[in-house]
Design a protein around this motif. Structure first.
Motif, PDB file in Angstrom:
ATOM      1  N   GLY A  87       6.801  40.850 -15.144  1.00 51.19           N
ATOM      2  CA  GLY A  87       6.433  40.578 -13.757  1.00 51.19           C
ATOM      3  C   GLY A  87       4.969  40.220 -13.638  1.00 51.19           C
ATOM      4  O   GLY A  87       4.127  41.078 -13.389  1.00 51.19           O
ATOM      5  N   VAL A  88       4.650  38.948 -13.795  1.00 51.99           N
ATOM      6  CA  VAL A  88       3.257  38.524 -13.787  1.00 51.99           C
ATOM      7  C   VAL A  88       2.905  37.912 -12.435  1.00 51.99           C
ATOM      8  O   VAL A  88       2.511  36.758 -12.339  1.00 51.99           O
ATOM      9  CB  VAL A  88       2.962  37.542 -14.942  1.00 51.99           C
ATOM     10  CG1 VAL A  88       1.458  37.339 -15.099  1.00 51.99           C
ATOM     11  CG2 VAL A  88       3.542  38.078 -16.242  1.00 51.99           C
ATOM     12  N   ASP A 115       9.698  33.426 -13.171  1.00 52.39           N
ATOM     13  CA  ASP A 115       9.283  32.255 -12.408  1.00 52.39           C
ATOM     14  C   ASP A 115       8.833  31.123 -13.338  1.00 52.39           C
ATOM     15  O   ASP A 115       7.862  31.269 -14.094  1.00 52.39           O
ATOM     16  CB  ASP A 115       8.135  32.663 -11.477  1.00 52.39           C
ATOM     17  CG  ASP A 115       7.739  31.541 -10.536  1.00 52.39           C
ATOM     18  OD1 ASP A 115       8.037  30.364 -10.827  1.00 52.39           O
ATOM     19  OD2 ASP A 115       7.128  31.847  -9.499  1.00 52.39           O
ATOM     20  N   ALA A 116       9.538  29.991 -13.240  1.00 52.01           N
ATOM     21  CA  ALA A 116       9.250  28.856 -14.126  1.00 52.01           C
ATOM     22  C   ALA A 116       7.820  28.360 -13.967  1.00 52.01           C
ATOM     23  O   ALA A 116       7.240  27.799 -14.897  1.00 52.01           O
ATOM     24  CB  ALA A 116      10.238  27.714 -13.854  1.00 52.01           C
ATOM     25  N   ARG A 117       7.239  28.603 -12.784  1.00 52.98           N
ATOM     26  CA  ARG A 117       5.868  28.127 -12.571  1.00 52.98           C
ATOM     27  C   ARG A 117       4.841  28.975 -13.319  1.00 52.98           C
ATOM     28  O   ARG A 117       3.693  28.569 -13.502  1.00 52.98           O
ATOM     29  CB  ARG A 117       5.539  28.133 -11.078  1.00 52.98           C
ATOM     30  CG  ARG A 117       6.236  27.040 -10.296  1.00 52.98           C
ATOM     31  CD  ARG A 117       6.134  27.295  -8.823  1.00 52.98           C
ATOM     32  NE  ARG A 117       6.756  28.571  -8.466  1.00 52.98           N
ATOM     33  CZ  ARG A 117       6.847  29.053  -7.228  1.00 52.98           C
ATOM     34  NH1 ARG A 117       6.346  28.360  -6.226  1.00 52.98           N
ATOM     35  NH2 ARG A 117       7.426  30.207  -7.004  1.00 52.98           N
ATOM     36  N   LEU A 126      -2.608  35.883 -23.273  1.00 57.95           N
ATOM     37  CA  LEU A 126      -1.228  35.808 -23.750  1.00 57.95           C
ATOM     38  C   LEU A 126      -0.480  34.722 -22.974  1.00 57.95           C
ATOM     39  O   LEU A 126      -0.758  34.511 -21.797  1.00 57.95           O
ATOM     40  CB  LEU A 126      -0.503  37.146 -23.553  1.00 57.95           C
ATOM     41  CG  LEU A 126      -0.960  38.309 -24.424  1.00 57.95           C
ATOM     42  CD1 LEU A 126      -0.444  39.627 -23.857  1.00 57.95           C
ATOM     43  CD2 LEU A 126      -0.476  38.125 -25.860  1.00 57.95           C
ATOM     44  N   VAL A 127       0.456  34.085 -23.630  1.00 59.69           N
ATOM     45  CA  VAL A 127       1.276  33.090 -22.951  1.00 59.69           C
ATOM     46  C   VAL A 127       2.484  33.794 -22.337  1.00 59.69           C
ATOM     47  O   VAL A 127       3.180  34.539 -23.018  1.00 59.69           O
ATOM     48  CB  VAL A 127       1.750  31.996 -23.935  1.00 59.69           C
ATOM     49  CG1 VAL A 127       2.706  31.036 -23.238  1.00 59.69           C
ATOM     50  CG2 VAL A 127       0.554  31.251 -24.499  1.00 59.69           C
ATOM     51  N   VAL A 128       2.705  33.570 -21.057  1.00 62.16           N
ATOM     52  CA  VAL A 128       3.818  34.216 -20.363  1.00 62.16           C
ATOM     53  C   VAL A 128       5.139  33.642 -20.866  1.00 62.16           C
ATOM     54  O   VAL A 128       5.330  32.424 -20.881  1.00 62.16           O
ATOM     55  CB  VAL A 128       3.713  34.019 -18.837  1.00 62.16           C
ATOM     56  CG1 VAL A 128       4.898  34.680 -18.132  1.00 62.16           C
ATOM     57  CG2 VAL A 128       2.395  34.582 -18.316  1.00 62.16           C
ATOM     58  N   GLU A 129       6.059  34.534 -21.248  1.00 65.65           N
ATOM     59  CA  GLU A 129       7.352  34.092 -21.769  1.00 65.65           C
ATOM     60  C   GLU A 129       8.451  34.308 -20.732  1.00 65.65           C
ATOM     61  O   GLU A 129       8.276  35.032 -19.751  1.00 65.65           O
ATOM     62  CB  GLU A 129       7.679  34.857 -23.056  1.00 65.65           C
ATOM     63  CG  GLU A 129       6.592  34.672 -24.125  1.00 65.65           C
ATOM     64  CD  GLU A 129       6.896  35.411 -25.415  1.00 65.65           C
ATOM     65  OE1 GLU A 129       7.910  35.073 -26.061  1.00 65.65           O
ATOM     66  OE2 GLU A 129       6.123  36.324 -25.776  1.00 65.65           O
ATOM     67  N   ASP A 130       9.578  33.688 -20.985  1.00 65.47           N
ATOM     68  CA  ASP A 130      10.724  33.770 -20.065  1.00 65.47           C
ATOM     69  C   ASP A 130      11.395  35.139 -20.201  1.00 65.47           C
ATOM     70  O   ASP A 130      11.733  35.568 -21.302  1.00 65.47           O
ATOM     71  CB  ASP A 130      11.723  32.661 -20.420  1.00 65.47           C
ATOM     72  CG  ASP A 130      12.801  32.507 -19.340  1.00 65.47           C
ATOM     73  OD1 ASP A 130      13.141  33.520 -18.672  1.00 65.47           O
ATOM     74  OD2 ASP A 130      13.291  31.381 -19.166  1.00 65.47           O
TER      75      ASP A 130
END
Lengths: 220, 220
Positions: A87-88, A115-117, A126-130
């Motif tokens: 939950g970012v 959220d795809a955005r 860090l890169v947000v993952e699905d």
DNA sequence: GACTGTGAACATATTCACAGCG
DNA sequence: CGCTGTGAATATGTTCACAGTC
């Protein structure tokens, strides 16, 4: 040597106080000093520490470094457990920033969102993952703990999946009651709940607001 | 009719459960149902509610609307207390956004910060004011409660000023132990502390991380 | 002498089990 | 009958006060 829950919840405070003393170059302390720094009574502090074993010296006090190591050990700080955050949003972003500093004995290892955005963007290094890949990410990082900062909707589902994926503790900021099996530890923080508790006492006191009162002293 | 602290800390949860039932059009409930929604036992729920007076009907249960009103009253929700927030960083911003929605029974009335780059900007529909004007702002808004989301440095000073200005409760997210006089209510939320408590139990359990375990069931 | 560690007293909180009542 | 409200039992947490030990 089982440690009471109330004691466990105070150990992090003692640890912080010991860190401060160590940073100030203090080598030895007493239950009175440590208790004052921690906002508890000396008897309570001694009782709490006694649950970790006998680490003081009668007539002398506690060795700051030794005690600090002992408290840090019981809290599992040296293990630097892996944490994932789900939950970012606004709040998740802020929590990630705090955690990413890595000063608390944890390694924030992954961020997840639906959220795809947001997926693919970089937050706190860090890169947000699905969130669809939650299971793989938890396994990949060997995450023991999770922070849940999603809206209430869908939080139980994420929680269930975290549990099934094997995390052993979850800290949630979602405003609802989550169900977890008994072997998983759940702690819940909710802004509205906390404020309502304060409001209860505020109105008991009969103060409806801040009227001009004489400036009071400090300290308890 | 003095309400135990442990009971007070659960009232907001009951209130949320009652709100949900009411939203679903449920008119009457039982200790078993409410307890299940709240994650506690039926006996505890009945004992808790009994501290607010006798509002159920033996052999029947509780009227949802009546009980909800009664719980909301004890929490002071109808008063919609004024709240000020100090520290509009990452976290403060997120907290302000949640609070500004105004769905929790509070009115977020002012935002304060020390950073000149933030002062004057608009957040959650409010213009951030200079923390130097804290006393005037608290008085102007008649604030009963304050949320403190500043860094640890300077938090005690802000806290002292909030107390002197007359707030009766403070919710702090700053990672340190604050001193307040006995007549002021203080609640503290700290990410690192919460995670360390979880870590304690995690390592007791002997789980170092998330290994492949069989997916478990849900519920407690 | 000074400070810890702890038995014993006290306080608070939870749970059981059932009496009371619509 | 069915469910609440509560006395009594239990469990958990805190504080006192002092014996133990360096």
């Amino acid at each position: 040597m089982t440690v009471p829950g109330a004691t466990v919840s105070r150990l992090p405070i003692y640890l912080r106080a010991l860190d401060e003393l160590a940073a100030d170059g203090v080598l030895r302390t007493s239950s009175a000093e440590l208790a004052a720094l921690s906002g508890v009574g000396p008897a309570q502090l001694r009782r709490d520490l006694s649950h970790l074993g006998s680490h003081g010296v009668r007539g002398v006090g506690y060795d700051v470094d030794h005690l600090r190591a002992r408290v840090a050990d019981s809290l599992g700080v040296p293990a630097r457990l892996a944490v994932v955050l789900v939950g970012v949003g606004n709040l998740g972003h802020a929590l990630a920033a705090h955690l990413a500093a890595g000063q608390d004995g944890f390694r924030l290892r992954a961020l997840l969102d639906a959220d795809a955005r947001v997926i693919g963007s970089s937050v706190a290094g860090l890169v947000v993952e699905d969130v669809a890949r939650l299971e793989q990410v938890v396994a990949r990082e060997g995450a023991a703990l999770a922070v849940l900062a999603t809206p209430a909707e869908g939080a139980q589902e994420v929680c269930d999946r975290l549990v099934a994926a094997g995390v052993s503790g979850i800290l949630t900021f979602a405003p609802l009651v989550l169900r977890v099996p008994a072997e998983v530890d759940l702690r819940s923080v909710d802004l509205a709940t906390e404020l309502q508790i304060l409001a209860f006492h505020s109105q008991r006191r009969g103060l409806s607001g801040a009227a001009g009162r004489a400036p009071g002293g400090r300290s308890r």
